[in-house]
Design a protein around this motif. Structure first.
Motif, PDB file in Angstrom:
ATOM      1  N   SER A   1       0.847  -1.190   0.000  1.00  0.00           N
ATOM      2  CA  SER A   1       0.000   0.000   0.000  1.00  0.00           C
ATOM      3  C   SER A   1       0.879   1.235   0.000  1.00  0.00           C
ATOM      4  CB  SER A   1      -0.917   0.025   1.237  1.00  0.00           C
ATOM      5  OG  SER A   1      -0.152   0.214   2.423  1.00  0.00           O
ATOM      6  N   VAL A   2       0.307   2.351  -0.420  1.00  0.00           N
ATOM      7  CA  VAL A   2       1.037   3.622  -0.370  1.00  0.00           C
ATOM      8  C   VAL A   2       1.348   3.984   1.075  1.00  0.00           C
ATOM      9  CG1 VAL A   2       0.872   6.096  -0.840  1.00  0.00           C
ATOM     10  CG2 VAL A   2       0.103   4.443  -2.559  1.00  0.00           C
ATOM     11  N   ALA A   3       0.406   3.729   1.987  1.00  0.00           N
ATOM     12  CA  ALA A   3       0.631   4.028   3.405  1.00  0.00           C
ATOM     13  C   ALA A   3       1.830   3.251   3.941  1.00  0.00           C
ATOM     14  CB  ALA A   3      -0.624   3.702   4.209  1.00  0.00           C
ATOM     15  N   GLU A   4       1.975   1.994   3.528  1.00  0.00           N
ATOM     16  CA  GLU A   4       3.142   1.223   3.951  1.00  0.00           C
ATOM     17  C   GLU A   4       4.429   1.872   3.459  1.00  0.00           C
ATOM     18  OE1 GLU A   4       5.497  -2.854   2.791  1.00  0.00           O
ATOM     19  OE2 GLU A   4       3.311  -2.879   2.545  1.00  0.00           O
ATOM     20  N   GLY A   5       4.403   2.333   2.223  1.00  0.00           N
ATOM     21  CA  GLY A   5       5.576   2.992   1.674  1.00  0.00           C
ATOM     22  C   GLY A   5       5.911   4.280   2.404  1.00  0.00           C
ATOM     23  N   MET A   6       4.898   5.037   2.797  1.00  0.00           N
ATOM     24  CA  MET A   6       5.129   6.283   3.526  1.00  0.00           C
ATOM     25  C   MET A   6       5.858   6.017   4.834  1.00  0.00           C
ATOM     26  SD  MET A   6       1.477   8.196   2.846  1.00  0.00           S
ATOM     27  CE  MET A   6       1.852   9.628   3.885  1.00  0.00           C
ATOM     28  N   ALA A   7       5.428   4.975   5.549  1.00  0.00           N
ATOM     29  CA  ALA A   7       6.062   4.639   6.821  1.00  0.00           C
ATOM     30  C   ALA A   7       7.444   4.015   6.627  1.00  0.00           C
ATOM     31  CB  ALA A   7       5.159   3.686   7.611  1.00  0.00           C
ATOM     32  N   ARG A   8       7.588   3.250   5.565  1.00  0.00           N
ATOM     33  CA  ARG A   8       8.833   2.494   5.341  1.00  0.00           C
ATOM     34  C   ARG A   8       9.976   3.367   4.850  1.00  0.00           C
ATOM     35  NH1 ARG A   8       9.187  -2.647   1.166  1.00  0.00           N
ATOM     36  NH2 ARG A   8      11.415  -2.504   0.679  1.00  0.00           N
ATOM     37  N   TYR A   9       9.682   4.305   3.966  1.00  0.00           N
ATOM     38  CA  TYR A   9      10.749   5.029   3.295  1.00  0.00           C
ATOM     39  C   TYR A   9      11.101   6.379   3.929  1.00  0.00           C
ATOM     40  CZ  TYR A   9      10.244   1.690  -0.564  1.00  0.00           C
ATOM     41  OH  TYR A   9      10.202   0.549  -1.327  1.00  0.00           O
ATOM     42  N   SER A  10      10.292   6.872   4.864  1.00  0.00           N
ATOM     43  CA  SER A  10      10.534   8.198   5.447  1.00  0.00           C
ATOM     44  C   SER A  10      11.201   8.064   6.814  1.00  0.00           C
ATOM     45  CB  SER A  10       9.218   8.971   5.594  1.00  0.00           C
ATOM     46  OG  SER A  10       8.620   9.183   4.333  1.00  0.00           O
ATOM     47  N   ALA A  11      12.153   8.948   7.090  1.00  0.00           N
ATOM     48  CA  ALA A  11      12.838   8.958   8.386  1.00  0.00           C
ATOM     49  C   ALA A  11      13.174  10.400   8.765  1.00  0.00           C
ATOM     50  CB  ALA A  11      14.107   8.118   8.329  1.00  0.00           C
ATOM     51  N   ILE A  12      13.203  10.677  10.065  1.00  0.00           N
ATOM     52  CA  ILE A  12      13.468  12.027  10.554  1.00  0.00           C
ATOM     53  C   ILE A  12      14.955  12.351  10.452  1.00  0.00           C
ATOM     54  CG2 ILE A  12      13.476  13.499  12.610  1.00  0.00           C
ATOM     55  CD1 ILE A  12      10.942  12.070  13.522  1.00  0.00           C
ATOM     56  N   GLU A  13      15.253  13.530   9.963  1.00  0.00           N
ATOM     57  CA  GLU A  13      16.620  14.047   9.960  1.00  0.00           C
ATOM     58  C   GLU A  13      16.830  14.967  11.155  1.00  0.00           C
ATOM     59  OE1 GLU A  13      19.476  16.416   6.826  1.00  0.00           O
ATOM     60  OE2 GLU A  13      17.475  17.210   7.224  1.00  0.00           O
ATOM     61  N   ASN A  14      15.997  16.018  11.266  1.00  0.00           N
ATOM     62  CA  ASN A  14      16.121  16.978  12.365  1.00  0.00           C
ATOM     63  C   ASN A  14      14.745  17.469  12.774  1.00  0.00           C
ATOM     64  OD1 ASN A  14      18.970  17.355  12.923  1.00  0.00           O
ATOM     65  ND2 ASN A  14      19.139  18.240  10.870  1.00  0.00           N
ATOM     66  N   GLU A  15      14.656  17.934  14.016  1.00  0.00           N
ATOM     67  CA  GLU A  15      13.454  18.600  14.510  1.00  0.00           C
ATOM     68  C   GLU A  15      13.846  19.993  14.990  1.00  0.00           C
ATOM     69  OE1 GLU A  15      10.436  16.319  16.743  1.00  0.00           O
ATOM     70  OE2 GLU A  15      11.862  14.669  16.714  1.00  0.00           O
ATOM     71  N   TYR A  16      13.038  20.975  14.616  1.00  0.00           N
ATOM     72  CA  TYR A  16      13.274  22.368  14.992  1.00  0.00           C
ATOM     73  C   TYR A  16      12.116  22.813  15.873  1.00  0.00           C
ATOM     74  CZ  TYR A  16      16.490  22.009  11.035  1.00  0.00           C
ATOM     75  OH  TYR A  16      17.481  21.610  10.182  1.00  0.00           O
ATOM     76  N   TRP A  17      12.428  23.151  17.116  1.00  0.00           N
ATOM     77  CA  TRP A  17      11.383  23.487  18.078  1.00  0.00           C
ATOM     78  C   TRP A  17      11.248  24.998  18.205  1.00  0.00           C
ATOM     79  CZ3 TRP A  17       8.271  19.867  20.393  1.00  0.00           C
ATOM     80  CH2 TRP A  17       8.636  18.533  20.180  1.00  0.00           C
ATOM     81  N   PRO A  18      10.030  25.515  18.400  1.00  0.00           N
ATOM     82  CA  PRO A  18       9.842  26.959  18.555  1.00  0.00           C
ATOM     83  C   PRO A  18      10.647  27.489  19.746  1.00  0.00           C
ATOM     84  CG  PRO A  18       7.728  25.850  18.275  1.00  0.00           C
ATOM     85  CD  PRO A  18       8.753  24.776  18.466  1.00  0.00           C
TER      86      PRO A  18
END
Length: 543
Positions: free
Chosen positions: A499-516
């Motif tokens: 499924s596309v949803a499976e691909g979204m979870a499988r292929y994406s990963a966090i690089e950085n988070e910017y907090w206010p």
């Protein structure tokens, strides 16, 4: 078992190709099964500007650019073409007009058939859009209450009223992404993403609305049973036809029959490539910050937000609802803003010496003057910008809105240019905050902003977006998340994922988070209030 051959899934060796056709270029990327970009290539494409608000392109030029970029990307990757499991496309929501031979038809005053695309930013159909909106047809409920001249039915109506011979001769009216899949496969299927978001197709009911087309003056489209705009509508990622035709395969340098995924609008591909972060797309607003900007919010149930496009069913994540906002000019607004300053030419020369785009050079210079990115707001020195050079896409859906710059002095040096630049970036953030607030008021609440797009890559920009919106901004590891989104569609078409949803979870990963940065939250709230006052006052200016 030492030395014994290991069982290996042959699919692990397969690669996927994503193709992104933006406003100024066509790009292709080759990805492996971990979502890593192995190689990419780019080809510039021409933008023709006519009188008034006409902006045109050539589908033939774009196809050649796509083929060249794909061939180069595959060559650079060192991967044999036989290992390509699928190819996916995204493109701007631009209108392509062709005749029964598949040849281009002129859409503008030049009568040049090579200029057969009315680009998304072409606003020549503003009058037609306003007449459509005055009808208050129920279909408009699913486009935020107002249709935009950026959408396709006003553009087609403009052609009928101003270039009747072209309207009558047209065999197909394509969204650009659907043109590309047709060019690859000969399949006339349209994507739910394109026709739902830009053509008023009611995907949740799986139908076009006959009455809408008759009321707005396009009864021929109904009489023809919608054959010119799409009779078969499929979800993004669906394999089109029998894959690449012999001709297309030869031009792309890929095997005949390579699966071709039904595509989507470029910004939505960015959403596919980013919004799966942290496993729940409903918590994340996908923000594509490029020439224009797009915001995409996913919900399980439809949410109706005045001035924000949608809700659209299965337009991005199959089976989910989408609300789409954004700014008609974002990166382009910053470019335009900088051109007004006396020091712009001096800065451009400096940027050329450093082989950097001007906005990147300015962002680097700002960081040299401060100890951390959030301090940049202190450089604005009372400057305020409303960056609506091309109108307000959301949340007011007002194509007549225009930009405001307040607080200018007589300064003409690089430092004052940096102040204007930061004021402009903050204004993009306040416009984004305004969309987020409108959505939250209607019930579509988000926690994070996941950023993609060329104009949003610099860490200074990402931090200022977090500060101005008051929300965490997340960047992904994928250097080209829009290309990754199209590649995820290719993986689904090539049966590498279920499924596309499976691909979204499988292929994406966090690089950085910017907090206010809380230290500046009150200051940004005051500036946001000023932004809204200037915006409101500009609507009532006379003369």
């Amino acid at each position: 078992m030492n030395g014994a051959p290991q069982n290996k899934n042959p699919a692990d060796d397969r690669v996927i190709i994503g193709v992104d056709v933006g406003t100024g270029s066509a790009r292709a990327g080759v990805f492996d099964q971990s979502g890593t970009l192995l190689a990419a290539a780019k080809r510039d494409i021409t933008l023709f500007r006519g009188t008034g608000h006409a902006v045109e392109q050539s589908s033939r030029e774009i196809w050649h650019a796509v083929c060249s970029a794909v061939r180069e990307a595959v060559d650079r990757s060192g991967i044999a073409a036989e290992r390509v499991a699928g190819i996916g496309f995204d493109a701007t929501c631009s209108l392509v007009v062709i005749d029964a031979n598949g040849d281009p038809l002129a859409v503008g005053e030049t009568d040049d058939p090579e200029r057969n695309i009315m680009v998304w930013m072409d606003h020549r159909a503003t009058e037609q859009a306003e007449r459509i909106n005055a009808l208050n047809h129920p279909v408009l409920k699913y486009v935020g209450g107002k249709i935009s001249p950026e959408m396709e039915t006003p553009k087609i109506l403009w052609l009928k009223e101003n270039r009747r011979e072209i309207y009558d001769k047209a065999w197909q009216f394509f969204d650009l992404a659907d043109f590309l899949t047709w060019r690859c496969t000969g399949d006339l299927a349209r994507s739910t993403c394109t026709v739902t978001c830009k053509w008023t197709y009611l995907a949740h009911e799986k139908r076009w609305d006959d009455d809408y087309f008759r009321q707005i003056g396009l009864s021929e489209i109904v009489d023809e049973q919608f054959i010119r705009i799409g009779q078969r509508i499929v979800e993004p990622g669906t394999c089109c036809g029998e894959g690449l035709t012999q001709q297309a395969a030869s031009q792309l340098g890929l095997p005949v029959g390579t699966p071709v995924a039904a595509g989507m609008i470029d910004a939505h591909a960015g959403g596919i490539g980013t919004a799966g972060i942290k496993g729940n797309a409903t918590n994340n607003l996908a923000y594509v910050f490029g020439t224009s900007s797009c915001t995409m919010t996913t919900t399980e149930q439809p949410v109706f937000i005045p001035g924000v496009w949608g809700p659209y069913f299965s337009a991005m994540v199959p089976g989910m609802w989408l609300n789409e906002g954004g700014q008609s000019a974002a990166g382009a607004a910053i470019d335009q803003l900088l051109l007004f300053h006396p020091a712009a030419r001096e800065a451009e020369i400096l940027a050329e010496q450093h082989s950097l785009p001007l906005p990147v050079l300015l962002a680097n210079l700002v960081l040299e003057k401060i100890t951390k990115a959030s301090e940049a707001v202190e450089l604005t020195h009372g400057l305020h910008v409303v960056p609506e050079f091309l109108g307000n896409r959301a949340p007011f859906a007002d194509p007549h809105a225009r930009a405001v710059i307040a607080g200018l002095g007589m300064e003409n040096n690089i430092d004052s240019l940096l102040s204007l630049y930061i004021a402009g970036i903050c204004s993009i953030g306040y416009g984004l905050r305004q969309i987020i607030d409108a959505q939250a008021q209607a019930g579509a609440v988000i926690e994070n902003i996941v950023v993609s797009g060329g104009a949003g890559q610099h860490p200074l920009i990402r931090q200022l977006l977090a500060d101005t919106t008051g929300r965490p901004v997340i960047s992904t590891k994928a250097p080209e998340p829009v290309l990754l989104g199209s590649a995820i569609l290719a993986a689904y078409a090539g049966k590498l994922i279920s499924s596309v949803a499976e691909g979204m979870a499988r292929y994406s990963a966090i690089e950085n988070e910017y907090w206010p940065e809380m230290k500046y939250s009150d200051r940004h709230l005051r500036r946001y209030a000023t932004f809204k006052r200037l915006q409101e006052n500009a609507r009532h200016l006379d003369g």
